[in-house]
Design an enzyme around this catalytic site. Structure first.
Site, PDB file in Angstrom:
ATOM      1  N   HIS A   1     -48.213  21.982   2.608  1.00 53.40           N
ATOM      2  CA  HIS A   1     -47.609  20.942   1.649  1.00 53.40           C
ATOM      3  C   HIS A   1     -47.802  20.913   0.390  1.00 53.40           C
ATOM      4  O   HIS A   1     -46.922  20.880  -0.668  1.00 53.40           O
ATOM      5  CB  HIS A   1     -47.918  19.734   2.429  1.00 53.40           C
ATOM      6  CG  HIS A   1     -47.254  19.336   3.502  1.00 53.40           C
ATOM      7  ND1 HIS A   1     -47.776  19.415   4.823  1.00 53.40           N
ATOM      8  CD2 HIS A   1     -46.052  18.662   3.745  1.00 53.40           C
ATOM      9  CE1 HIS A   1     -46.841  19.062   5.861  1.00 53.40           C
ATOM     10  NE2 HIS A   1     -46.095  18.471   5.175  1.00 53.40           N
ATOM     11  N   ASP A   2     -49.167  21.115  -0.085  1.00 47.44           N
ATOM     12  CA  ASP A   2     -49.407  21.358  -1.420  1.00 47.44           C
ATOM     13  C   ASP A   2     -51.086  21.480  -1.388  1.00 47.44           C
ATOM     14  O   ASP A   2     -51.654  21.071  -0.347  1.00 47.44           O
ATOM     15  CB  ASP A   2     -49.136  19.973  -2.118  1.00 47.44           C
ATOM     16  CG  ASP A   2     -49.279  19.949  -3.529  1.00 47.44           C
ATOM     17  OD1 ASP A   2     -49.227  21.173  -4.263  1.00 47.44           O
ATOM     18  OD2 ASP A   2     -49.095  19.138  -4.304  1.00 47.44           O
TER      19      ASP A   2
END
Length: 583
Positions: free
Chosen positions: A468-469
């Site tokens: 996702h990050d």
């Protein structure tokens, strides 16, 4: 009207029955135990009353509790979003003129606001795509029976043009990385270095993707500087590369397994065993390998850049995608795509109503939690989470609708409302369902499945957070989910071992644990996707360490318990209809 909410509107394969002698059944029997929470299904069956009881006094009480608390919540949310609230002046900067009854619209979520503003353009692209296909079909299929081959060529051409329009010359980077992956798969074939190099390359790109912001064509050669001017609609191609990375791994791994294990081919199942292509189940389309010649460059590029699913998914494996290009799925439900489009429209209108009347995202972005009571903080946090669920649901369903119209059916990403989950594992299966299936196929099972379940869950959710990050909030979210899954699985195991599932009051005992589970899931997802670590501290302090907050927490627990009993009964009704979503 009732047809609109049938499960086969969402997914054709939902009610597929596996044939007892098929490969899919054999795989299910061996890999079913490898699923992260195959035991959670047993808990549901044991914990529910044996027949539908929605009209009983008990369930009327449950509905009354939920309705009462939701009514209070509506008044609270309306108040904190109105100009009468003392903190309104601080959130007003996040509001823009709206179109609904003179109300302003919450634009604090920049990601969804950008999607919302570009939705008319996306709808126009979908219309153009289908219009051009009908034109191509009219011109080029007059003297040929191979309509599918022409359609696949059209898909490839349009998808490459679409990628060029979206990313501009940035698509050169994506194409280069994709071709390197293809060369790895074709040169190393069934060597163990195929998956090793594939994973190393793609995870490295995801991990270091932000550095591509500093990579310009002019730095490679001054004569290439003109390419930096054509950036496309989305200037930063690497932001959405994560979705592409999943497809790259899928192609290479499916090809590797088809050679390594000499897997039975889908064509063998259809022709040698006299199966109608329309009867193929979702599992069969995934598990059976394609022909060796199907793993070619043209099909690879079509799969990687397929326009309807390119930007956001849902994720579909290469085997499944290729099988549908050759043998499209056929829904038995009349006007299925129209019904799906209506459900999508209902979701969009629900989101629009919330954006115009509940400015909870702006409140969360402002972060001034001291201006709100414990009850208000709890209500705001819950609605923020609900809107986070909706903001993911809407793009996924729009792109999936485009794909369905094009006769490619990817998995439905969200098959349950956020408020219809009580199990941490069940919630994950229903939240980003296609990604969950990808994780099981390409990470969980290859790493040993349930033989090393705790370690594998830790690896999976660490990967999910990284995917996702790179942020502490997402790592905390992933690790907290693993932490909360463990007691859930332990309770399920001990309940079966001690015979507690046969106790007449087990439904209520299970409901108590499930209500606690809902608390845990709300906390995890607020940290990962809404208020962050600092925000959750303020929410928890006001909710659990003040008298009013504690009373609100008890009221919320009673509502969760009531809701869980209704969820149990919903699943009983589904099983009576032959539906088992395992979540």
């Amino acid at each position: 009207m009732l047809r609109l909410f049938r499960f086969d509107v969402l997914e054709t394969s939902t009610k597929d029955t596996e044939r007892p002698n098929s490969k899919s059944s054999r795989l299910s029997s061996t890999s079913g135990s490898s699923h992260p929470s195959s035991s959670s299904r047993l808990t549901v069956r044991s914990a529910v009353p044996e027949k539908s009881a929605f009209g009983s006094i008990e369930f009327i009480f449950y509905f009354s509790v939920i309705l009462s608390i939701l009514t209070i919540a509506c008044f609270k949310i309306h108040y904190v979003s109105s100009p009468k609230h003392p903190n309104y002046k601080n959130i007003e900067k996040y509001l823009k003129p709206g179109w609904l009854f003179g109300q302003k619209v919450d634009s604090a979520d920049f990601q969804y606001s950008a999607f919302r503003e570009n939705m008319p353009i996306l709808l126009l692209v979908i219309i153009v795509y289908n219009f051009l296909w009908r034109l191509v079909k009219l011109v080029f299929t007059k003297n040929t029976n191979d309509e599918l081959a022409i359609k696949n060529n059209y898909r490839l051409c349009f998808s490459l043009l679409f990628a060029l329009l979206v990313y501009g010359t940035g698509v050169i980077y994506v194409l280069t990385i994709a071709l390197i992956n293809y060369l790895i798969s074709k040169s190393l074939k069934n060597s163990i270095f195929n998956p090793l190099l594939t994973w190393t390359l793609d995870i490295s790109v995801v991990f270091f993707k932000e550095y591509f912001a500093y990579c310009k064509f002019s730095s490679l050669h001054p004569g290439l500087g003109f390419l930096d001017q054509y950036t496309g609609i989305l200037e930063r191609w690497y932001v959405l590369f994560n979705i592409t990375m999943l497809r790259l791994v899928s192609f290479n791994m499916d090809y590797y397994w088809s050679l390594k294990h000499n897997s039975e081919k889908l064509n063998t199942l259809i022709f040698d065993k006299d199966r109608e292509p329309t009867t193929l189940t979702f599992r069969e389309r995934v598990d059976y390998s394609c022909l060796d010649e199907d793993y070619n460059l043209k099909n690879f590029l079509t799969y990687i850049f397929y326009a309807p699913l390119y930007l956001a998914g849902p994720i579909i494996s290469f085997n499944n995608f290729m099988s549908q290009m050759k043998y499209p799925t056929v829904s038995t439900l009349k006007y299925r795509n129209l019904l799906y489009a209506i459900r999508f429209l209902v979701c969009v209108l629900t989101m629009e109503f919330l954006l115009h009347y509940a400015y909870v995202t702006a409140i969360s972005k402002d972060g001034n939690w001291n201006q709100y009571s414990a009850v208000e903080s709890a209500m705001i946090s819950f609605i923020v989470l609900f809107m986070t669920w909706l903001k993911l649901l809407i793009p996924w369903r729009l792109f999936r609708l485009w794909s369905l119209i094009d006769d490619i059916e990817p998995p439905e990403n969200i098959v349950r409302c956020m408020c219809n989950n009580y199990s941490a594992v069940g919630f994950w299966r229903a939240w980003h369902r296609s990604f969950n299936r990808w994780l099981i196929r390409y990470i969980y099972v290859p790493l040993g499945g349930s033989n090393h379940s705790i370690l594998n869950l830790f690896i999976i959710f660490t990967f999910v957070a990284l995917w996702h990050d790179i942020s502490w909030e997402l790592f905390a979210w992933g690790w907290l989910i693993v932490l909360f899954i463990l007691p859930e699985r332990l309770c399920c195991f001990m309940s079966r071992r001690t015979g507690l599932t046969k106790h007449p009051y087990y439904r209520y005992i299970s409901g108590f644990g499930a209500a606690l589970n809902i608390y845990f899931m709300i906390i995890c997802n607020l940290i990962g996707f809404a208020v962050g670590i600092d925000g959750i501290k303020n929410v928890l302090v006001s909710f659990f360490l003040t008298l009013k907050g504690a009373m609100s927490a008890i009221a919320a627990f009673i509502m969760f318990f009531s809701a869980v009993q209704i969820m149990f009964q919903i699943r009983v009704n589904e099983e009576e209809e032959g539906i088992n979503l395992r979540c």
